[in-house]
Write a protein that holds these residues in place. Structure first.
Motif, short mmCIF file in Angstrom:
data_model
loop_
_atom_site.label_atom_id
_atom_site.label_comp_id
_atom_site.label_asym_id
_atom_site.label_seq_id
_atom_site.Cartn_x
_atom_site.Cartn_y
_atom_site.Cartn_z
N TYR A 173 1.03 -1.22 0.17
CA TYR A 173 -0.02 -0.16 0.01
C TYR A 173 0.91 1.31 0.06
O TYR A 173 0.75 2.29 -0.64
CB TYR A 173 -0.96 -0.06 1.19
N GLN A 174 1.83 1.36 0.93
CA GLN A 174 3.09 2.48 0.83
C GLN A 174 3.38 2.79 -0.57
O GLN A 174 3.41 3.92 -0.96
CB GLN A 174 3.85 2.09 2.02
N MET A 175 3.94 1.63 -1.23
CA MET A 175 4.57 1.73 -2.53
C MET A 175 3.55 2.27 -3.56
O MET A 175 3.87 2.97 -4.36
CB MET A 175 4.87 0.44 -2.79
N MET A 176 2.22 2.14 -3.50
CA MET A 176 1.27 2.54 -4.49
C MET A 176 0.89 3.91 -4.23
O MET A 176 0.25 4.77 -5.13
CB MET A 176 -0.22 1.78 -4.44
N GLY A 177 1.60 4.65 -3.15
CA GLY A 177 1.26 6.17 -3.27
C GLY A 177 2.27 7.08 -4.01
O GLY A 177 3.01 6.32 -4.86
N GLU A 178 2.19 8.21 -3.56
CA GLU A 178 3.07 9.21 -4.51
C GLU A 178 4.44 9.37 -3.72
O GLU A 178 5.50 9.66 -4.67
CB GLU A 178 2.44 10.49 -4.43
N ILE A 179 4.50 9.52 -2.45
CA ILE A 179 5.88 9.91 -1.83
C ILE A 179 6.00 8.77 -0.83
O ILE A 179 5.12 8.60 -0.04
CB ILE A 179 5.74 11.42 -1.32
N LEU A 180 7.28 8.42 -0.66
CA LEU A 180 7.71 7.89 0.68
C LEU A 180 8.95 8.40 1.10
O LEU A 180 10.04 8.65 0.65
CB LEU A 180 8.22 6.19 0.24
N ASP A 181 8.60 9.08 2.43
CA ASP A 181 9.37 9.96 3.09
C ASP A 181 10.27 9.07 4.05
O ASP A 181 9.78 8.86 5.28
CB ASP A 181 8.63 11.14 3.73
N ASP A 182 11.77 9.02 3.72
CA ASP A 182 12.46 8.27 4.87
C ASP A 182 13.76 9.07 5.22
O ASP A 182 14.72 8.50 5.15
CB ASP A 182 12.98 6.70 4.26
N ARG A 183 13.43 10.36 5.42
CA ARG A 183 14.41 11.30 5.65
C ARG A 183 15.10 10.89 7.05
O ARG A 183 16.44 11.10 7.30
CB ARG A 183 14.09 12.80 5.63
N GLY A 184 14.36 10.01 7.83
CA GLY A 184 15.16 9.58 9.16
C GLY A 184 16.08 8.38 8.99
O GLY A 184 16.63 7.90 9.74
N GLY A 185 15.94 7.66 7.72
CA GLY A 185 16.86 6.52 7.61
C GLY A 185 16.03 5.26 8.24
O GLY A 185 16.89 4.42 8.55
N THR A 186 14.85 5.28 8.65
CA THR A 186 14.14 4.26 9.38
C THR A 186 14.24 3.07 8.43
O THR A 186 14.28 1.70 9.20
CB THR A 186 12.76 4.48 9.64
N GLU A 187 14.15 2.84 7.21
CA GLU A 187 14.13 1.69 6.33
C GLU A 187 15.39 1.23 5.84
O GLU A 187 15.66 0.29 5.20
CB GLU A 187 13.48 2.20 5.13
N GLY A 188 16.49 1.67 6.72
CA GLY A 188 17.88 1.22 6.50
C GLY A 188 18.74 1.97 5.53
O GLY A 188 19.99 1.53 5.22
N GLY A 189 18.11 3.09 4.71
CA GLY A 189 18.92 3.74 3.82
C GLY A 189 19.63 4.78 4.55
O GLY A 189 19.80 4.83 5.57
#
Length: 510
Positions: free
Chosen positions: A337-353
């Motif tokens: 569901y998150q991928m289907m959206g417009e923006i994924l904001d991971d400025r805090g590096g939560t997703e390991g990036g």
């Protein structure tokens, strides 16, 4: 205090979870209050307890087979792989942070008090605890500070049954090699050997059984045939994930590298909707080899950002967009569901990036996700909203399941609506998003409630129904637990099992 029995295996996917599930059901049938226990589980399929704690899906299934509510005491440590070398460490159902394999190996002995506290709480409440090991006890490089196989058997003073997988061949070598790599005190804990997943005439094994008993000095207490019981599977080696092709149509699920909670689609399978998993662009693009599915699903994932990048690198992202443009339905769950959206904001590096990352989504839904360190964990129930167009058949049907995700998602469009309305604090809270033929939700298990799979069948034009008309998915699962228990009971020496635990076998069911 409870009596216990432990199932260990010669390898991963030897059938430990199924055997524990079967024994939990058998002991319940025999009138004993029974609980499952796995001190440390590594799995991407998880479940949320009533008090909002996260455990391995297998322990939730085993608790259901035992007829009891699941709790974090049944799986005090859950490792959720987030990369090739690291995992999120969840202790007593609460995330404790991400660790590399090396760091966790050095740290895990500090978790022994948590394991024993969970064990003691269960032991005071139940008559029997059925313990599941992990992998193999003969991993000699991991023996030091073991907390899940023989180390746990010693901590809980539990007898062990060792199961080998004959379906993958070499079962006698599996059993003999495992036993011979153990220390003498560990060998003494193995009270019986099990040959699991046998197909054919078990009498053909008689001579081999006599020889393995002589070589190991341990009796074979059961030859368990391959069973048709349809039980949720959490293992990454699950045969479900290998389903490709077929006759086409039905539902196609994207097999992300970090796919999680693929048990979400079991209800679709048993209701008659063919489900297959795709990991290459040509599996959606080539009409000669793969008939176009009627429904495309983007499932949950432990690494939304990483798997979205993979989706683009493999060319699957373009095929998902092409599929959506055809007007056929696309559904995303949690990370999907998150991928289907417009923006994924991971400025805090939560997703390991790298911190500061902003990533464009697929743009199929007008939603934006911001990742945070806090993890949402809760059971949820409510109803599908009043929907129009493609998803209208779902309108007003019950919606229930659980949420387990990092990040918060908000709708930002005008021509959209929530997919479901969830009950929270006496009010209805919108979840998910619908626009045209695309929909998404955070709700795992959203297809399980009565009527949902049937509505989807009608929506995509899939004929037939595997479940009896009067039976819902919950009743189907109960029937499968009984079928598994019947198979295990008929082929495992239950008198010997009861003796190992120091219990007298109850009368009645044989």
């Amino acid at each position: 205090m409870a009596r216990s029995i432990m199932i260990q295996g010669t390898m991963s996917n030897a059938g430990k979870s199924f055997l524990v599930t079967g024994l939990c059901r058998i002991f319940r049938q025999d009138g004993l209050r029974t609980a499952p226990f796995k001190s440390q589980n590594m799995a991407l399929n998880s479940y949320i307890t009533a008090d909002g704690r996260e455990i391995g899906r297998a322990q939730a299934v085993q608790a259901e087979a035992a007829g009891i509510p699941c709790s974090s005491d049944m799986n005090p440590i859950l490792l959720k792989p987030a990369s090739e070398t690291g995992s999120q460490v969840i202790v007593n159902g609460i995330p404790r942070g991400d660790m590399s394999a090396r760091d966790y190996f050095a740290y895990k002995r500090k978790l022994v008090p948590d394991i024993l506290a969970a064990w003691n709480r269960l032991s005071r409440e139940y008559d029997v605890i059925v313990i599941e090991g992990a992998g193999s006890p003969a991993e000699i490089n991991l023996r030091k500070n073991d907390i899940v196989n023989m180390g746990l058997a010693e901590m809980t003073d539990s007898p062990v049954l060792l199961a080998g997988d004959i379906d993958r061949g070499g079962v006698f070598a599996q059993l003999y090699g495992t036993v011979m790599l153990l220390e003498e005190r560990e060998k003494a804990r193995i009270r019986g050997l099990i040959i699991n997943k046998f197909r054919g005439d078990s009498r053909l094994l008689d001579s081999g059984i006599r020889m393995i008993e002589e070589k190991c000095g341990i009796p074979v207490v059961g030859t368990i045939p391959w069973t048709s019981a349809d039980i949720d599977d959490e293992d990454s080696l699950s045969r479900r994930l290998g389903k490709r092709g077929g006759n086409g149509g039905g539902a196609a699920v994207i097999r992300f590298p970090h796919i999680s909670n693929f048990t979400d689609f079991h209800a679709l399978e048993v209701s008659g909707i063919p489900v297959r998993y795709v990991s290459r662009a040509e599996e959606l693009a080539d009409p000669d080899e793969w008939k176009t599915p009627d429904l495309l699903i983007l499932p949950g994932t432990k690494n939304t950002v990483g798997d979205l990048l993979w989706l683009r690198e493999t060319g699957l992202a373009a095929e998902v967009l092409r599929f959506a443009s055809s007007g056929r339905p696309v559904i995303g769950i949690c990370g999907g569901y998150q991928m289907m959206g417009e923006i994924l904001d991971d400025r805090g590096g939560t997703e390991g990036g790298e911190p500061g990352r902003m990533l464009g989504g697929l743009g199929l839904l007008p939603v934006r996700t911001r990742f945070t360190a806090e993890k949402c964990r809760k059971e949820s129930r409510g109803r599908f909203a009043a929907l129009h167009g493609t998803f209208a058949p779902l309108s007003g049907l019950p919606a229930e399941g659980y949420q387990v995700h990092m990040g918060m998602t908000e709708r930002c469009g005008r021509e959209d609506s929530p997919l479901v309305l969830l009950e929270e604090g006496g009010r209805e809270v919108p979840d998910g998003c619908v626009r045209g033929n695309c929909a998404g939700t955070y709700l795992h298990g959203v297809f399980d409630a009565p009527g949902i799979a049937a509505a989807l069948r009608g929506m995509i034009g899939t004929p037939g129904q595997l479940l009896p008309e009067e039976e819902d998915y919950r009743a189907y699962r109960e029937r499968q637990y009984d079928l598994l228990a019947d198979t295990v009971r008929a082929n495992l020496n239950m008198d010997a099992v009861y003796r190992m635990m120091g219990l007298e076998r109850p009368g009645g069911r044989k």
